[in-house]
Design an enzyme around this catalytic site. Structure first.
Site, PDB file in Angstrom:
ATOM      1  N   THR A 136      -5.032  -2.322  -3.787  1.00  0.00           N
ATOM      2  CA  THR A 136      -4.839  -3.714  -4.830  1.00  0.00           C
ATOM      3  C   THR A 136      -5.537  -4.821  -3.874  1.00  0.00           C
ATOM      4  O   THR A 136      -6.013  -5.682  -4.612  1.00  0.00           O
ATOM      5  CB  THR A 136      -3.405  -3.904  -4.885  1.00  0.00           C
ATOM      6  OG1 THR A 136      -3.001  -3.583  -3.571  1.00  0.00           O
ATOM      7  CG2 THR A 136      -2.772  -2.901  -5.842  1.00  0.00           C
ATOM      8  N   THR A 137      -5.719  -4.796  -2.734  1.00  0.00           N
ATOM      9  CA  THR A 137      -6.410  -5.691  -1.946  1.00  0.00           C
ATOM     10  C   THR A 137      -7.791  -5.839  -2.148  1.00  0.00           C
ATOM     11  O   THR A 137      -8.556  -6.572  -2.448  1.00  0.00           O
ATOM     12  CB  THR A 137      -5.911  -5.869  -0.359  1.00  0.00           C
ATOM     13  OG1 THR A 137      -4.481  -5.831  -0.135  1.00  0.00           O
ATOM     14  CG2 THR A 137      -6.457  -7.110   0.176  1.00  0.00           C
ATOM     15  N   ASP A 168       0.340  -5.697   0.842  1.00  0.00           N
ATOM     16  CA  ASP A 168       0.156  -5.183  -0.497  1.00  0.00           C
ATOM     17  C   ASP A 168      -0.464  -6.286  -1.367  1.00  0.00           C
ATOM     18  O   ASP A 168       0.235  -7.078  -1.910  1.00  0.00           O
ATOM     19  CB  ASP A 168       1.296  -4.448  -0.943  1.00  0.00           C
ATOM     20  CG  ASP A 168       0.873  -3.885  -2.298  1.00  0.00           C
ATOM     21  OD1 ASP A 168      -0.147  -3.053  -2.241  1.00  0.00           O
ATOM     22  OD2 ASP A 168       1.695  -3.910  -3.312  1.00  0.00           O
ATOM     23  N   ASP A 212       2.555   3.363  -2.448  1.00  0.00           N
ATOM     24  CA  ASP A 212       1.119   3.565  -2.439  1.00  0.00           C
ATOM     25  C   ASP A 212       0.779   4.949  -1.954  1.00  0.00           C
ATOM     26  O   ASP A 212      -0.071   5.616  -2.536  1.00  0.00           O
ATOM     27  CB  ASP A 212       0.524   2.601  -1.389  1.00  0.00           C
ATOM     28  CG  ASP A 212       0.507   1.188  -2.037  1.00  0.00           C
ATOM     29  OD1 ASP A 212       1.145   0.974  -2.916  1.00  0.00           O
ATOM     30  OD2 ASP A 212      -0.002   0.184  -1.138  1.00  0.00           O
TER      31      ASP A 212
END
Lengths: 558, 481
Positions: free
Chosen positions: B102-103, B69, B400
């Site tokens: 988020t990546t 994450d 998530d």
């Protein structure tokens, strides 16, 4: 050099640094120009931002002149004057902080050759003051009034002003969006002088476009106790009770002590304490309020009591938020729950707890008095939101000024060019030295369009000549022409809605320049720390020698 | 700061401790910043997508985290560089707002910076690049809205929600039972969602885990699981149709908050005090009994005397339950939190169909399940897994997935993943670029190139030929449209 032979008369404490005379004046001017160089590149819509990283590791990204100057931590006494004018411009006008610093530095730069040639500074100051007055009169003459327009028209005009300010900022890409927001917020609070009625809340996450304006108050969910989630989270037309007391079970007096001789009385003491808090809570409920806010803590007992009775409560609300709620809802903050009458209760159309980003927000909207507004800013990173807040602050100030003064002038360097032309023309009618000085003052004003071009990567000389030609038209139709940062040419700023309120940095800049010019001696006391004493003394002696030489030369030349 | 000199060549000090301050300006500053941003992006690049690799992070005190994450990695990396910090915050704010991606957001930002560097080298003014990027992002967002699909869902029609959550989970370590986890997440969100207001309060979903068992044992409980057991070992382990009294007052004689002192000077007085205390315990238990409570959940503790009495009077009890859990229990069971015994009434009791204590494996750990609640507006996702790291990572993955489900409830439009949306945007931006006069055109084109970074990284991480794959997909997309 006969004085060298005489024994030195010690007048000041050893280590005191004195410098005086023309050399001092010139060095002050140099310091000011050096400082102005730092903020130079931030001017205008194509200005660059500065990233300032301080010793504590916190980072600020800004292109607001005042913010940068403040963070630079300047110690040079003359250069500090520039910081001060930037600050005062920030608190007075809100925008144009870079402009004022640049102008002041440019006035000084123009003055430098005259000083070196032996002109008395007071002569310069007098001429600068005259030029300044002329310039201000001219600005007033050029200003266009927005008085008497309908609200809709006014709104669009004000939003143009706000856009011009936002142009140069990080959020320039969304200037229409934010300008409308700012104008609505300013109009909401009316002509009141209480700027703190516009709240700006920052919530990281989302993007700029997710920012929104609440026609009321919004604040972050406060710390809550168990039972809070069982309270209703939405009300229509609720009565709002604002308190400044603790609703918590606690000892009534810190220093009191109860002595019991009969254990059976124990219960009565406990009951008495509970009754106090229950009585308070009951009064809150009796008042008919559906939302209870307090600046102090609302404990778990009270939270559950309210939850039982379908009342929403929030404790430890920040002072300014509570004040804003009071102003918006028409309620008054109570310091007791006795005699809560309907008049002190506020109300609003909708109260709701909403998720914004990662936080939950309490939002009061549709407030009757409508004298408050809250802007909830969203954005990718903290620094980004910080800068957005500063930019909005500038825009808010500008819109307020424009609303108050009701006049605007053309931006993009147009007004500066026009004044410059006017002063040059005027200078020709003056006989004597003053003509030169006013001419150089006029030349200094051209720094604004010049820097705008430089920052945008255009050929400044070329653009400036085009502008001069336009402004030289006798008919005066060229007056609103300024730098067009999109094409690298010139354009009618007025028609392109690059507007500024008709207040100007010129006065502040002239004041500062005159102040620096009128100083010819600096006395600096040694630092009190003994560790630096040695160095200061050494330096002092060394400097003393140099100083005398300097002064001597100065005298010879005169 | 460039040193300033006066007429006589003496430097003068403008800024405090001038020598110690560094100043970087111009192109050098921009390049240094860009390379910092890019290096952060490079770290995350390999974590993107279903075939992305995990990172193992070991904190200064020896805690090990394994995750892919983006937000978690950056959080734990403890970066020092200012620009890198900006990237961390970017990722964090994505986590707050969307909860997923988020990546991707960092890889995208890194790629934009990379493209910007090339433009800077060609002498394009940085602000013009920024403006071009802003224009391009507007085009891309508009295009996204055009290609987005809306779908319907309801209480019983959750297939599409599950599918979307599965996409999120497929990039995580838990992807072997993504179907199950996705279903759990969607059901949990739907249970607490307020579909009319389109509001989901994720606080009402408790995500808890315990080491042991296997990932497949993860379950969704319409109720609450607390890591507590009955206060007395002999109390019943299972209660049907429990009436729960939820208390925030301790099982002990009440104490005034004000300082107090009881003067005891005779034996009689001491006796009365003792009796009174016993009387209190008796009264309290009696009150609970009177209103019909069959289980007491208490925020505070109670001493052995009270415990014994409760056991004796056949009233099971749980002690030391935290405030947040207490609140969730109250919401789930429809009960009210009672701050005082005097206020206890039958209406304030919470109702639960089944309360049971469950022990795990060979350990003596027991947990309390409160199930079949009157109001299932609070649910628990209980994760099992082989080790602590696995459970932590599963928690993050579930978070998530929950966020994705929540976002879908708020706004039910989706775009297709696997880099297809990015490629579509890239094509749209590229096509739009030619319409813009001025330097911005270059920046817009660079933006389109930067968008390709996501599918490229996906392909690279999956062991495919990045350029070949990308161009194949691109041509396919253009052909179809």
């Amino acid at each position: 050099m006969a004085s060298m032979m005489q024994p030195q008369i010690i007048l000041l404490k050893e280590g005191t640094d004195t410098s005086q005379g023309k050399a001092q004046l010139v060095s002050n001017i140099n310091a000011c120009t050096a400082v102005a160089d730092v903020v130079r590149t931030t001017l205008g819509p194509r200005g660059m931002d500065k990233l300032i990283h301080d010793a504590n590791g916190s980072v600020t990204i800004s292109n607001d002149g005042a913010t940068i100057m403040k963070l630079l931590d300047i110690v040079h006494p003359a250069a500090k004057i520039l910081v001060d004018i930037a600050k005062s411009q920030d608190s007075e006008v809100g925008d144009g902080t870079t402009t004022v610093v640049l102008l002041a530095a440019e006035f000084l730069r123009e003055a430098k050759p005259f000083i070196e040639d032996g002109v008395h500074p007071q002569n310069l100051i007098r001429s600068y003051r005259i030029a300044c007055n002329l310039a201000i009169d001219k600005v007033k003459g050029l200003a266009t009034s927005i008085e008497g327009k309908s609200l809709e028209e006014k709104k669009s005009l004000l939003s143009k002003c706000a856009q011009t300010t936002l142009n140069s900022k990080l959020i320039g890409g969304e200037k229409e969006f934010f300008a409308t927001m700012v104008v609505n917020a300013v109009i909401a609070i009316g002509t009141d002088d209480r700027l703190n009625m516009i709240g700006i809340k920052k919530v990281p996450g989302g993007n700029m476009r997710d920012s929104f304006l609440v026609d009321g108050v919004a604040f972050k969910k406060t710390f809550s106790y168990a039972g809070f989630e069982q309270q209703p989270k939405k009300f229509l037309n609720p009565k709002i009770l604002l308190l400044n007391i603790e609703l918590e079970l606690k000892s009534e007096k810190e220093n009191a002590e109860i002595r019991l001789s009969d254990p059976s009385q124990y219960q009565s003491i406990v009951d008495a304490e509970w009754n106090i808090i229950y009585e308070k809570l009951d009064k809150c409920v009796q008042s008919g309020a559906k939302v209870v806010l307090s600046r102090l803590a609302i404990g778990d007992l009270a939270t559950q009591y309210f939850a039982d009775r379908d009342i929403f409560c929030a404790g430890r609300v920040a002072e300014e938020d509570l004040q804003r709620v009071a102003a918006a809802t028409g309620g008054t903050v109570q310091t007791t729950v006795n005699n809560v009458i309907d008049e002190v209760l506020g109300t609003c159309e909708v109260f709701e707890e909403k998720q914004v980003g990662n936080e939950r927000f309490n939002i009061f909207s549709g407030c009757p008095s409508g004298r408050t507004a809250t802007i909830v800013l969203r954005g990718g990173a903290d620094q980004f939101i910080e800068e957005a807040e500063r930019s909005l602050h500038d825009a808010i100030m500008i819109v307020r000024r424009a609303l108050k003064n009701s006049t605007v002038v053309a931006g993009g360097g147009a007004i500066d060019m026009e004044i410059s032309r006017y002063l040059r023309q005027h200078a020709r009618s003056i006989s004597g030295k003053s003509q030169l000085f006013i001419n150089s003052y006029a030349k200094a004003l051209e720094i604004i369009p010049r820097q705008l071009c430089d920052n945008a990567g255009f050929d400044a000389t070329d653009v400036l000549n085009k502008l001069r030609q336009k402004h030289a038209h006798a008919s005066g139709e060229g007056a609103p022409y300024g730098v067009d940062i999109n094409t690298g040419g010139i354009a009618d700023s007025f028609a392109n809605f690059v507007w500024e309120p008709a207040i100007n940095a010129i006065n502040a800049a002239t004041e500062a320049a005159c102040l620096v010019l009128s100083v010819d001696e600096t006395v600096k006391n040694p630092k009190s720390e003994s560790a630096q004493g040695d160095a200061a003394m050494m330096g002092g002696r060394g400097r003393g020698g140099a100083m005398r030489g300097g002064r001597g030369r100065g005298m010879r030349r005169r | 700061m460039a040193l300033a000199f006066d007429e006589y060549g003496r430097p003068f000090i403008i800024i405090k401790e001038q020598e110690q301050k560094t100043r970087l300006r111009g192109l050098d500053a921009q390049k240094a910043n860009i390379s910092a941003g890019r290096s952060v992006a490079r770290i995350l690049r390999t974590s993107l997508g279903p075939k992305g690799m995990d990172k193992m992070l070991s904190s200064p005190d020896g805690d090990v985290t394994i995750t892919n994450d983006g937000a978690t990695i950056l959080e734990q990396m403890d970066v020092d560089n200012q620009i890198a910090k900006l990237m961390v915050e970017l990722s964090r704010s994505q986590d707050y707002e969307i909860g997923d991606g988020t990546t991707g957001v960092v890889v995208m930002a890194g790629s934009l910076l990379e493209q910007a560097e090339k433009l800077l080298e060609r002498g394009i003014h940085p602000i013009r690049i920024a403006e071009g990027y802003e224009l391009a992002s507007r085009i891309a967002v508009e295009h996204l809205e055009r290609i987005a699909h809306k779908f319907e869902f309801g209480e019983n029609n959750i297939e599409s929600l599950v599918q979307t959550c599965m996409t999120t989970l497929s990039s995580k370590i838990v992807n072997r039972c993504k179907r199950k986890l996705a279903e759990i997440s969607v059901k949990a969100v739907l249970a607490v969602a307020d579909l009319e207001r389109k509001d989901v309060n994720l606080d009402l979903i408790k995500v808890d885990g315990k080491v042991g068992g296997k990932l497949e044992d993860t379950e969704l409980i319409y109720g609450i699981v607390v890591d507590k057991d009955m206060s007395h070992p002999q109390m019943p382990k299972q209660i049907q149709d429990a009436n729960i009294a939820i208390l925030t007052c301790p099982f002990e004689p009440p104490k005034p908050k004000t300082k107090h002192k009881v003067d005891i000077d005779t034996v009689e007085k001491f006796e009365t005090l003792r009796k009174q205390e016993q009387q209190y315990f008796d009264d309290m238990v009696q009150k609970c009994k009177d209103v019909g409570a069959t289980l007491v959940i208490c925020q505070w503790g109670f001493d052995d005397e009270a415990n014994h009495l409760l056991m004796h009077r056949n009233l099971p009890a749980v002690r030391w339950v935290g405030g947040v859990e207490l609140e969730l229990i109250a919401i789930a069971t429809g009960g009210r939190i009672v701050p005082r015994f005097q206020e206890l009434t039958a209406e304030k009791l919470g109702k639960a169909g089944l309360v049971r204590e469950k022990s795990f494996g060979t350990t003596k750990d027991r947990m309390l399940y409160i199930e079949h609640c009157a109001n299932s507006r609070a649910v628990t996702i209980f994760i099992r897994g082989g080790n602590k790291m696995m459970i932590e990572e599963t928690k993050r993955s579930i978070h998530d997935a929950l966020c994705v489900a929540r976002n879908l409830i708020r706004n039910n439009s989706i775009v297709y993943g696997g880099g297809s949306a990015e490629i579509a945007c890239s094509i749209a931006v590229e096509a739009a670029a030619d319409r813009y006069p001025g330097v911005e055109q270059y920046a817009i084109r660079a933006f389109a190139d930067a968008l390709d970074a996501i599918p490229m990284a996906l392909a690279e991480n999956s062991g495919l030929q990045p350029i070949e794959t990308l161009s194949a997909v691109k041509s396919q997309q253009i052909k179809v449209t």
